[in-house]
Design a protein around this motif. Structure first.
Motif, PDB file in Angstrom:
ATOM      1  N   PHE A 125       3.930  -3.943 -71.231  1.00  0.00           N
ATOM      2  CA  PHE A 125       4.923  -5.011 -71.397  1.00  0.00           C
ATOM      3  C   PHE A 125       4.345  -6.173 -72.202  1.00  0.00           C
ATOM      4  CE2 PHE A 125       7.694  -8.446 -69.368  1.00  0.00           C
ATOM      5  CZ  PHE A 125       8.723  -8.214 -70.266  1.00  0.00           C
ATOM      6  N   GLN A 126       3.067  -6.488 -71.990  1.00  0.00           N
ATOM      7  CA  GLN A 126       2.451  -7.561 -72.766  1.00  0.00           C
ATOM      8  C   GLN A 126       2.419  -7.202 -74.248  1.00  0.00           C
ATOM      9  OE1 GLN A 126       1.337 -10.704 -71.479  1.00  0.00           O
ATOM     10  NE2 GLN A 126       1.511 -11.037 -73.682  1.00  0.00           N
ATOM     11  N   LYS A 127       2.167  -5.929 -74.560  1.00  0.00           N
ATOM     12  CA  LYS A 127       2.179  -5.487 -75.959  1.00  0.00           C
ATOM     13  C   LYS A 127       3.573  -5.612 -76.557  1.00  0.00           C
ATOM     14  CE  LYS A 127      -1.687  -2.225 -75.615  1.00  0.00           C
ATOM     15  NZ  LYS A 127      -2.096  -0.791 -75.690  1.00  0.00           N
ATOM     16  N   ILE A 128       4.580  -5.265 -75.757  1.00  0.00           N
ATOM     17  CA  ILE A 128       5.963  -5.368 -76.238  1.00  0.00           C
ATOM     18  C   ILE A 128       6.309  -6.817 -76.561  1.00  0.00           C
ATOM     19  CG2 ILE A 128       8.381  -5.156 -75.525  1.00  0.00           C
ATOM     20  CD1 ILE A 128       7.605  -2.638 -73.998  1.00  0.00           C
ATOM     21  N   LEU A 129       5.919  -7.726 -75.680  1.00  0.00           N
ATOM     22  CA  LEU A 129       6.198  -9.147 -75.919  1.00  0.00           C
ATOM     23  C   LEU A 129       5.475  -9.639 -77.168  1.00  0.00           C
ATOM     24  CD1 LEU A 129       5.979 -10.609 -72.280  1.00  0.00           C
ATOM     25  CD2 LEU A 129       8.036 -10.096 -73.597  1.00  0.00           C
ATOM     26  N   ASN A 130       4.214  -9.238 -77.322  1.00  0.00           N
ATOM     27  CA  ASN A 130       3.444  -9.666 -78.488  1.00  0.00           C
ATOM     28  C   ASN A 130       4.049  -9.121 -79.779  1.00  0.00           C
ATOM     29  OD1 ASN A 130       1.684 -10.950 -76.743  1.00  0.00           O
ATOM     30  ND2 ASN A 130       0.176  -9.292 -76.751  1.00  0.00           N
ATOM     31  N   ASN A 131       4.388  -7.846 -79.771  1.00  0.00           N
ATOM     32  CA  ASN A 131       4.928  -7.215 -80.980  1.00  0.00           C
ATOM     33  C   ASN A 131       6.323  -7.726 -81.321  1.00  0.00           C
ATOM     34  OD1 ASN A 131       2.589  -5.670 -81.172  1.00  0.00           O
ATOM     35  ND2 ASN A 131       3.470  -3.937 -80.048  1.00  0.00           N
ATOM     36  N   SER A 132       7.051  -8.182 -80.292  1.00  0.00           N
ATOM     37  CA  SER A 132       8.413  -8.679 -80.518  1.00  0.00           C
ATOM     38  C   SER A 132       8.440 -10.168 -80.842  1.00  0.00           C
ATOM     39  CB  SER A 132       9.285  -8.407 -79.283  1.00  0.00           C
ATOM     40  OG  SER A 132       9.325  -7.020 -78.986  1.00  0.00           O
ATOM     41  N   GLY A 133       7.274 -10.808 -80.798  1.00  0.00           N
ATOM     42  CA  GLY A 133       7.193 -12.224 -81.157  1.00  0.00           C
ATOM     43  C   GLY A 133       7.595 -13.183 -80.051  1.00  0.00           C
ATOM     44  N   PHE A 134       7.602 -12.718 -78.800  1.00  0.00           N
ATOM     45  CA  PHE A 134       7.959 -13.593 -77.684  1.00  0.00           C
ATOM     46  C   PHE A 134       6.700 -14.226 -77.090  1.00  0.00           C
ATOM     47  CE2 PHE A 134      11.572 -10.593 -77.641  1.00  0.00           C
ATOM     48  CZ  PHE A 134      12.620 -11.510 -77.706  1.00  0.00           C
ATOM     49  N   LYS A 135       6.743 -15.541 -76.893  1.00  0.00           N
ATOM     50  CA  LYS A 135       5.653 -16.237 -76.220  1.00  0.00           C
ATOM     51  C   LYS A 135       5.875 -16.152 -74.715  1.00  0.00           C
ATOM     52  CE  LYS A 135       4.922 -19.535 -79.990  1.00  0.00           C
ATOM     53  NZ  LYS A 135       4.901 -20.982 -80.365  1.00  0.00           N
ATOM     54  N   LEU A 136       4.833 -15.794 -73.997  1.00  0.00           N
ATOM     55  CA  LEU A 136       4.962 -15.566 -72.564  1.00  0.00           C
ATOM     56  C   LEU A 136       5.460 -16.801 -71.827  1.00  0.00           C
ATOM     57  CD1 LEU A 136       4.599 -13.641 -70.192  1.00  0.00           C
ATOM     58  CD2 LEU A 136       2.212 -14.380 -70.029  1.00  0.00           C
ATOM     59  N   ILE A 137       4.941 -17.982 -72.162  1.00  0.00           N
ATOM     60  CA  ILE A 137       5.344 -19.197 -71.455  1.00  0.00           C
ATOM     61  C   ILE A 137       6.823 -19.486 -71.676  1.00  0.00           C
ATOM     62  CG2 ILE A 137       4.684 -20.710 -73.360  1.00  0.00           C
ATOM     63  CD1 ILE A 137       4.415 -21.445 -69.570  1.00  0.00           C
ATOM     64  N   ASP A 138       7.337 -19.169 -72.874  1.00  0.00           N
ATOM     65  CA  ASP A 138       8.763 -19.371 -73.147  1.00  0.00           C
ATOM     66  C   ASP A 138       9.609 -18.380 -72.358  1.00  0.00           C
ATOM     67  OD1 ASP A 138       8.166 -21.421 -74.903  1.00  0.00           O
ATOM     68  OD2 ASP A 138       8.143 -20.107 -76.663  1.00  0.00           O
ATOM     69  N   VAL A 139       9.117 -17.154 -72.244  1.00  0.00           N
ATOM     70  CA  VAL A 139       9.844 -16.136 -71.481  1.00  0.00           C
ATOM     71  C   VAL A 139       9.938 -16.543 -70.015  1.00  0.00           C
ATOM     72  CG1 VAL A 139       9.780 -13.747 -70.661  1.00  0.00           C
ATOM     73  CG2 VAL A 139       9.224 -14.267 -73.049  1.00  0.00           C
ATOM     74  N   ILE A 140       8.817 -17.022 -69.458  1.00  0.00           N
ATOM     75  CA  ILE A 140       8.800 -17.432 -68.052  1.00  0.00           C
ATOM     76  C   ILE A 140       9.786 -18.569 -67.808  1.00  0.00           C
ATOM     77  CG2 ILE A 140       7.378 -18.479 -66.250  1.00  0.00           C
ATOM     78  CD1 ILE A 140       4.977 -17.007 -67.460  1.00  0.00           C
ATOM     79  N   LYS A 141       9.785 -19.554 -68.695  1.00  0.00           N
ATOM     80  CA  LYS A 141      10.670 -20.707 -68.524  1.00  0.00           C
ATOM     81  C   LYS A 141      12.135 -20.317 -68.682  1.00  0.00           C
ATOM     82  CE  LYS A 141      11.277 -25.513 -69.962  1.00  0.00           C
ATOM     83  NZ  LYS A 141      10.767 -26.612 -70.827  1.00  0.00           N
ATOM     84  N   ASN A 142      12.419 -19.450 -69.644  1.00  0.00           N
ATOM     85  CA  ASN A 142      13.805 -19.047 -69.880  1.00  0.00           C
ATOM     86  C   ASN A 142      14.357 -18.185 -68.744  1.00  0.00           C
ATOM     87  OD1 ASN A 142      13.889 -20.392 -72.342  1.00  0.00           O
ATOM     88  ND2 ASN A 142      13.177 -18.603 -73.498  1.00  0.00           N
ATOM     89  N   LEU A 143      13.485 -17.475 -68.047  1.00  0.00           N
ATOM     90  CA  LEU A 143      13.929 -16.638 -66.933  1.00  0.00           C
ATOM     91  C   LEU A 143      14.055 -17.419 -65.624  1.00  0.00           C
ATOM     92  CD1 LEU A 143      11.823 -13.378 -67.527  1.00  0.00           C
ATOM     93  CD2 LEU A 143      14.269 -13.701 -67.957  1.00  0.00           C
ATOM     94  N   ALA A 144      13.475 -18.621 -65.576  1.00  0.00           N
ATOM     95  CA  ALA A 144      13.502 -19.424 -64.351  1.00  0.00           C
ATOM     96  C   ALA A 144      14.880 -20.046 -64.140  1.00  0.00           C
ATOM     97  CB  ALA A 144      12.435 -20.514 -64.425  1.00  0.00           C
ATOM     98  N   ILE A 145      15.113 -20.506 -62.911  1.00  0.00           N
ATOM     99  CA  ILE A 145      16.370 -21.173 -62.581  1.00  0.00           C
ATOM    100  C   ILE A 145      16.324 -22.590 -63.145  1.00  0.00           C
ATOM    101  CG2 ILE A 145      17.977 -21.754 -60.737  1.00  0.00           C
ATOM    102  CD1 ILE A 145      17.280 -18.775 -60.951  1.00  0.00           C
ATOM    103  N   SER A 146      17.244 -22.928 -64.019  1.00  0.00           N
ATOM    104  CA  SER A 146      17.242 -24.247 -64.650  1.00  0.00           C
ATOM    105  C   SER A 146      17.802 -25.298 -63.696  1.00  0.00           C
ATOM    106  CB  SER A 146      18.068 -24.220 -65.937  1.00  0.00           C
ATOM    107  OG  SER A 146      19.444 -24.044 -65.638  1.00  0.00           O
ATOM    108  N   CYS A 147      17.543 -26.561 -64.022  1.00  0.00           N
ATOM    109  CA  CYS A 147      18.049 -27.658 -63.187  1.00  0.00           C
ATOM    110  C   CYS A 147      19.571 -27.728 -63.222  1.00  0.00           C
ATOM    111  CB  CYS A 147      17.446 -28.984 -63.649  1.00  0.00           C
ATOM    112  SG  CYS A 147      15.645 -29.085 -63.445  1.00  0.00           S
ATOM    113  N   ASP A 148      20.161 -27.384 -64.356  1.00  0.00           N
ATOM    114  CA  ASP A 148      21.625 -27.387 -64.453  1.00  0.00           C
ATOM    115  C   ASP A 148      22.235 -26.357 -63.514  1.00  0.00           C
ATOM    116  OD1 ASP A 148      21.567 -29.382 -66.345  1.00  0.00           O
ATOM    117  OD2 ASP A 148      21.603 -28.002 -68.049  1.00  0.00           O
TER     118      ASP A 148
END
Length: 348
Positions: A125-148
Motif C-alpha cells: 500500500f505504501q508503494k501504491i501511495l508513492n507511485n500514485s503521488g499521494f502524500k501519507l500525511i494528506d491521506v491521513i488528514k483527508n480520511l479523518a473526521i473533520s470539524c465541520d
C-alpha cells in the motif's frame, strides 16, 4: 602611725569558675550560631525557591482558559475510505475491496498495533501511495473526521458562534482533533499576536458549550473498543500529549449530555527567582529555554521534544501525530514494525 597600702584582693576560686563558664558559653553559642547561619545559607543556595499559598482569593478572571480538544474515537471515516478506495482502484486496476483492506492499515499509524501477517499489505500500500503521488500525511488528514462533520453548534461565554471560528483541526496525541484555544499549531509554531483566553467567571454560562454529531454508521477504524468522543483538557501553550502527564482525557459516550468542571491551580514565581542560577532554583521561566515549539518552555513540551528525538534515533522517523513531522521525516507504513517494537516503552 602605720601606712596601710591598698591591696587588690585575689579572686576567689568561685569567681574564676564563673568567668571561665561565661567565656566557654559565649564561645559555644558563637560557634552554634555560625554553624546554623552557614547551614541555612547552604540550604538556601541548594533550594532557593519555596512553593506556598499566596492568596486563596486569586481572581478567576485572571486564570487562562485551558486548551480543549474534541476527538472522535473513529479515526477513519468509512464514507471517505470507500471513496478513496474507488479512486485507488481506478488508478491501479486492483479491486475495490483490496483497497478498502489496504486503507484500514493506515489505522496502525495511530496505535502502532502491528500485525506481522499484514506486513506485505503495508509495504504494497505504501508503494501504491508513492507511485500514485499521494502524500501519507494528506491521506491521513483527508480520511479523518473533520470539524465541520463533528461539531454541530458552539457557544462561548453564552454567545453562539460559528464552530469554524474558534476550532481548528490540529494534531494531538490521538491524531487529528478539533482544538479550541491552543497556542501551538501542528507544526509547532504559534501566532505572534496570540492573546490568552481568560475565564469570564466561575459558572457554566460563561464556559464552552458544544453539540457534537457522532455518526455511528461512519465508523471504520476506532482507537478503542467504544463509540463516542474524547475531550482533552490541557494547558494552551502545550502540545496535547497524554504520556507527558499534562493532559486530562474524558470519554463522552454517545447520546449523553456531560458537564465538565475544571479546577485550576496557578503557580507564579516572583521575579527575584530569576537572579539565581538555573541549577540552583531547579526550574525554568517560559522564555528561558527553547523547545521544539519555539521560546515557550514547559515541562510537557520538553518531554515531547525528547520523544521526538527518541523516535528519530530508534526508527529514523517521527510519527505523524507528533509535531514537526513533515514529508521527509514522517513515519510511513513501512515504519510500523519499528513503531510497534517500542510502543510499550512510551518512547513515543
Amino acid at each position: 602611725m602605720e601606712n596601710v597600702e591598698n591591696q587588690t584582693p585575689l579572686p576567689s576560686s568561685q569567681s574564676c569558675f564563673q568567668v571561665s563558664f561565661q567565656r566557654s558559653l559565649y564561645i559555644t553559642l558563637s560557634i552554634c550560631t555560625l554553624v546554623i547561619v552557614v547551614t541555612l545559607y547552604n540550604e538556601f543556595l541548594n533550594n532557593p525557591t519555596i512553593t506556598g499559598l499566596d492568596d486563596s482569593t486569586f481572581p478567576v478572571t485572571d486564570v487562562p482558559f485551558p486548551g480543549i480538544s474534541v476527538c472522535s474515537i473513529n479515526k477513519i471515516s468509512k464514507r471517505k475510505a470507500e471513496k478513496f478506495a474507488e479512486l485507488l482502484a481506478n488508478l491501479t486496476g486492483k479491486s475495490r475491496s483490496l483497497m478498502i483492506n489496504y486503507i484500514r492499515q493506515i489505522g496502525q499509524l495511530y496505535d502502532f498495533d502491528f500485525i506481522p501477517s499484514k506486513v506485505d499489505d503495508l509495504l504494497d500500500f505504501q508503494k501504491i501511495l508513492n507511485n500514485s503521488g499521494f502524500k501519507l500525511i494528506d491521506v491521513i488528514k483527508n480520511l479523518a473526521i473533520s470539524c465541520d462533520e463533528l461539531l454541530v453548534t458552539c457557544s462561548w461565554k453564552s454567545v453562539s458562534v460559528n464552530c469554524s471560528e474558534i476550532f481548528q483541526m490540529k494534531l494531538t496525541h490521538d491524531g487529528y482533533c478539533c482544538i479550541f484555544n491552543s497556542w501551538n499549531s501542528s507544526l509547532g509554531t504559534r501566532s505572534k499576536n496570540r492573546k490568552s483566553v481568560l475565564t469570564a467567571s466561575a459558572d457554566m454560562k460563561n464556559g464552552l458549550h458544544l453539540v457534537v454529531k457522532n455518526q455511528l454508521d461512519d465508523y471504520f477504524y476506532s482507537i478503542i473498543s467504544s463509540v463516542g468522543i474524547i475531550i482533552q483538557i490541557f494547558d494552551s501553550i502545550n502540545y496535547p500529549d497524554k504520556t507527558s502527564g499534562s493532559m486530562k482525557e474524558i470519554l463522552i459516550e454517545n447520546g449523553t449530555e456531560s458537564f465538565i468542571e475544571v479546577n485550576p491551580t496557578t503557580y507564579q514565581a516572583v521575579q527575584d527567582v530569576k537572579d539565581y542560577p538555573v541549577e540552583k532554583r531547579d526550574c525554568l521561566f517560559r522564555r528561558e529555554s527553547p523547545t521544539v515549539f519555539g521560546n515557550m518552555y514547559s515541562l510537557s513540551n520538553c518531554i515531547v521534544g525528547c520523544k521526538i528525538e527518541s523516535a528519530l534515533a530508534l526508527c529514523q522517523c517521527i510519527p505523524f501525530k507528533m509535531p514537526l513531522s513533515n514529508e521527509s521525516t514522517i513515519c510511513t507504513l513501512e515504519d510500523v514494525p519499528c513503531l510497534h517494537r517500542y510502543r510499550g516503552t512510551q518512547m513515543f
